[in-house]
Design a protein around this motif. Structure first.
Motif, PDB file in Angstrom:
ATOM      1  N   ALA A  29       0.339  -0.566   0.354  1.00 40.94           N
ATOM      2  CA  ALA A  29       0.203  -0.505   0.367  1.00 40.94           C
ATOM      3  C   ALA A  29       0.627   1.191   0.291  1.00 40.94           C
ATOM      4  O   ALA A  29       0.497   2.472  -0.557  1.00 40.94           O
ATOM      5  CB  ALA A  29      -0.853  -0.072   1.357  1.00 40.94           C
ATOM      6  N   LEU A  30       2.078   0.934   1.002  1.00 42.50           N
ATOM      7  CA  LEU A  30       2.620   2.096   0.791  1.00 42.50           C
ATOM      8  C   LEU A  30       3.306   2.391  -0.854  1.00 42.50           C
ATOM      9  O   LEU A  30       3.751   3.812  -1.169  1.00 42.50           O
ATOM     10  CB  LEU A  30       4.537   2.112   1.912  1.00 42.50           C
ATOM     11  CG  LEU A  30       3.803   2.373   3.525  1.00 42.50           C
ATOM     12  CD1 LEU A  30       4.510   1.523   4.170  1.00 42.50           C
ATOM     13  CD2 LEU A  30       3.534   3.817   3.283  1.00 42.50           C
ATOM     14  N   GLU A  31       4.168   1.560  -1.191  1.00 41.20           N
ATOM     15  CA  GLU A  31       4.221   1.549  -2.863  1.00 41.20           C
ATOM     16  C   GLU A  31       3.117   2.310  -3.201  1.00 41.20           C
ATOM     17  O   GLU A  31       3.459   3.012  -4.505  1.00 41.20           O
ATOM     18  CB  GLU A  31       5.067   0.228  -3.584  1.00 41.20           C
ATOM     19  CG  GLU A  31       6.197   0.013  -1.969  1.00 41.20           C
ATOM     20  CD  GLU A  31       6.357  -1.321  -3.039  1.00 41.20           C
ATOM     21  OE1 GLU A  31       5.687  -2.150  -3.932  1.00 41.20           O
ATOM     22  OE2 GLU A  31       7.729  -2.006  -2.170  1.00 41.20           O
ATOM     23  N   LYS A  32       1.816   1.886  -3.425  1.00 41.02           N
ATOM     24  CA  LYS A  32       1.266   2.418  -4.633  1.00 41.02           C
ATOM     25  C   LYS A  32       0.928   3.870  -3.808  1.00 41.02           C
ATOM     26  O   LYS A  32       0.644   4.955  -4.707  1.00 41.02           O
ATOM     27  CB  LYS A  32      -0.814   1.675  -4.439  1.00 41.02           C
ATOM     28  CG  LYS A  32      -1.504   1.658  -4.856  1.00 41.02           C
ATOM     29  CD  LYS A  32      -2.752   0.813  -4.797  1.00 41.02           C
ATOM     30  CE  LYS A  32      -3.848   1.183  -5.134  1.00 41.02           C
ATOM     31  NZ  LYS A  32      -4.722   0.042  -4.931  1.00 41.02           N
ATOM     32  N   VAL A  33       0.419   4.876  -2.687  1.00 43.24           N
ATOM     33  CA  VAL A  33       0.552   5.570  -2.519  1.00 43.24           C
ATOM     34  C   VAL A  33       1.614   6.912  -2.235  1.00 43.24           C
ATOM     35  O   VAL A  33       1.276   8.295  -2.804  1.00 43.24           O
ATOM     36  CB  VAL A  33       0.753   5.635  -0.682  1.00 43.24           C
ATOM     37  CG1 VAL A  33      -0.186   7.222  -0.718  1.00 43.24           C
ATOM     38  CG2 VAL A  33      -1.284   4.851  -0.654  1.00 43.24           C
ATOM     39  N   GLN A  34       3.144   6.040  -2.397  1.00 43.01           N
ATOM     40  CA  GLN A  34       4.686   6.771  -3.062  1.00 43.01           C
ATOM     41  C   GLN A  34       4.011   7.785  -4.244  1.00 43.01           C
ATOM     42  O   GLN A  34       4.967   8.527  -4.780  1.00 43.01           O
ATOM     43  CB  GLN A  34       5.031   5.961  -2.297  1.00 43.01           C
ATOM     44  CG  GLN A  34       6.752   6.483  -2.542  1.00 43.01           C
ATOM     45  CD  GLN A  34       8.072   5.649  -2.681  1.00 43.01           C
ATOM     46  OE1 GLN A  34       8.194   4.364  -3.334  1.00 43.01           O
ATOM     47  NE2 GLN A  34       8.940   5.732  -2.585  1.00 43.01           N
ATOM     48  N   GLN A  35       3.235   6.924  -5.263  1.00 38.27           N
ATOM     49  CA  GLN A  35       3.005   7.396  -6.249  1.00 38.27           C
ATOM     50  C   GLN A  35       2.474   9.101  -6.333  1.00 38.27           C
ATOM     51  O   GLN A  35       2.536   9.691  -7.607  1.00 38.27           O
ATOM     52  CB  GLN A  35       2.230   6.806  -7.959  1.00 38.27           C
ATOM     53  CG  GLN A  35       3.374   5.509  -7.855  1.00 38.27           C
ATOM     54  CD  GLN A  35       1.838   4.317  -8.431  1.00 38.27           C
ATOM     55  OE1 GLN A  35       0.478   4.972  -8.955  1.00 38.27           O
ATOM     56  NE2 GLN A  35       2.614   3.147  -8.722  1.00 38.27           N
ATOM     57  N   VAL A  36       1.987   8.834  -5.198  1.00 41.81           N
ATOM     58  CA  VAL A  36       1.063  10.582  -5.127  1.00 41.81           C
ATOM     59  C   VAL A  36       1.987  11.439  -4.020  1.00 41.81           C
ATOM     60  O   VAL A  36       2.152  12.647  -4.647  1.00 41.81           O
ATOM     61  CB  VAL A  36      -0.599  10.350  -4.761  1.00 41.81           C
ATOM     62  CG1 VAL A  36      -1.215  11.841  -4.478  1.00 41.81           C
ATOM     63  CG2 VAL A  36      -1.197   9.942  -5.798  1.00 41.81           C
ATOM     64  N   LEU A  37       2.736  10.503  -3.144  1.00 43.80           N
ATOM     65  CA  LEU A  37       3.134  11.110  -2.252  1.00 43.80           C
ATOM     66  C   LEU A  37       4.580  10.787  -2.259  1.00 43.80           C
ATOM     67  O   LEU A  37       5.231   9.903  -1.360  1.00 43.80           O
ATOM     68  CB  LEU A  37       2.408  11.032  -0.718  1.00 43.80           C
ATOM     69  CG  LEU A  37       1.231  11.044   0.348  1.00 43.80           C
ATOM     70  CD1 LEU A  37       0.419  10.856   1.085  1.00 43.80           C
ATOM     71  CD2 LEU A  37       1.437  12.861  -0.234  1.00 43.80           C
ATOM     72  N   PRO A  38       5.497  11.262  -3.419  1.00 49.18           N
ATOM     73  CA  PRO A  38       6.759  10.719  -3.047  1.00 49.18           C
ATOM     74  C   PRO A  38       8.037  11.113  -1.965  1.00 49.18           C
ATOM     75  O   PRO A  38       9.218  10.550  -1.938  1.00 49.18           O
ATOM     76  CB  PRO A  38       7.176  11.383  -4.201  1.00 49.18           C
ATOM     77  CG  PRO A  38       6.174  12.858  -4.467  1.00 49.18           C
ATOM     78  CD  PRO A  38       5.253  12.307  -3.888  1.00 49.18           C
ATOM     79  N   ASP A  39       7.361  11.728  -1.211  1.00 55.32           N
ATOM     80  CA  ASP A  39       7.915  12.164   0.543  1.00 55.32           C
ATOM     81  C   ASP A  39       8.165  11.667   1.375  1.00 55.32           C
ATOM     82  O   ASP A  39       8.034  12.684   2.079  1.00 55.32           O
ATOM     83  CB  ASP A  39       7.560  13.844   1.030  1.00 55.32           C
ATOM     84  CG  ASP A  39       6.263  14.675   1.157  1.00 55.32           C
ATOM     85  OD1 ASP A  39       5.692  13.399   0.351  1.00 55.32           O
ATOM     86  OD2 ASP A  39       5.977  15.086   0.495  1.00 55.32           O
ATOM     87  N   ILE A  40       7.378  10.306   1.393  1.00 57.13           N
ATOM     88  CA  ILE A  40       7.294   9.411   2.884  1.00 57.13           C
ATOM     89  C   ILE A  40       8.917   9.262   3.038  1.00 57.13           C
ATOM     90  O   ILE A  40       9.731   8.923   1.883  1.00 57.13           O
ATOM     91  CB  ILE A  40       6.425   8.505   1.941  1.00 57.13           C
ATOM     92  CG1 ILE A  40       4.908   8.581   1.442  1.00 57.13           C
ATOM     93  CG2 ILE A  40       6.371   7.145   3.208  1.00 57.13           C
ATOM     94  CD1 ILE A  40       4.122   7.794   1.553  1.00 57.13           C
TER      95      ILE A  40
END
Length: 113
Positions: A29-40
């Motif tokens: 899920a983090l990899e999926k969201v990382q496309q929109v939130l690249p600053d994690i």
């Protein structure tokens, strides 16, 4: 191009099968969201269990996702830790539409007339 986000699970033993499942599901899920939130920067899942000696264990889980700008915190509690994990993933994925709309749009003044 994308780096693997460090994910820490606190409160469960390393050899617990639920630990491996949580890491794989939440990591995806983090990899999926990382496309929109690249600053994690990192993610941490804190598990507190109540009545572990009994026939059923109640879990209080807090997921913290640290970004360069702010910190996202999600909490959930239930008897089934895998159900909790699914609910936390749904909460995390709800962040995607919020940040997707904040893309910079082309200026009307810069269009060719």
């Amino acid at each position: 191009m994308t780096e693997k986000i460090p994910l820490y699970v606190i409160g469960l033993s390393k050899d617990d099968p639920a630990n491996e499942l949580i890491v794989s599901k939440f990591g995806g899920a983090l990899e999926k969201v990382q496309q929109v939130l690249p600053d994690i920067i990192e993610a941490k899942i804190s598990v507190k269990s109540q009545n572990p000696e009994g026939s059923r264990t109640h879990y209080d889980v807090t997921a913290t996702v640290k970004t360069s700008k702010n910190q996202l915190v999600y909490t959930e509690s239930d008897w089934d830790i895998l159900k909790i994990c699914d609910q936390l993933i749904k909460k995390l994925e709800r962040e995607m539409p919020k940040h997707d709309d904040k893309r910079q749009r082309d200026s009307i003044r810069k269009k060719d007339v």
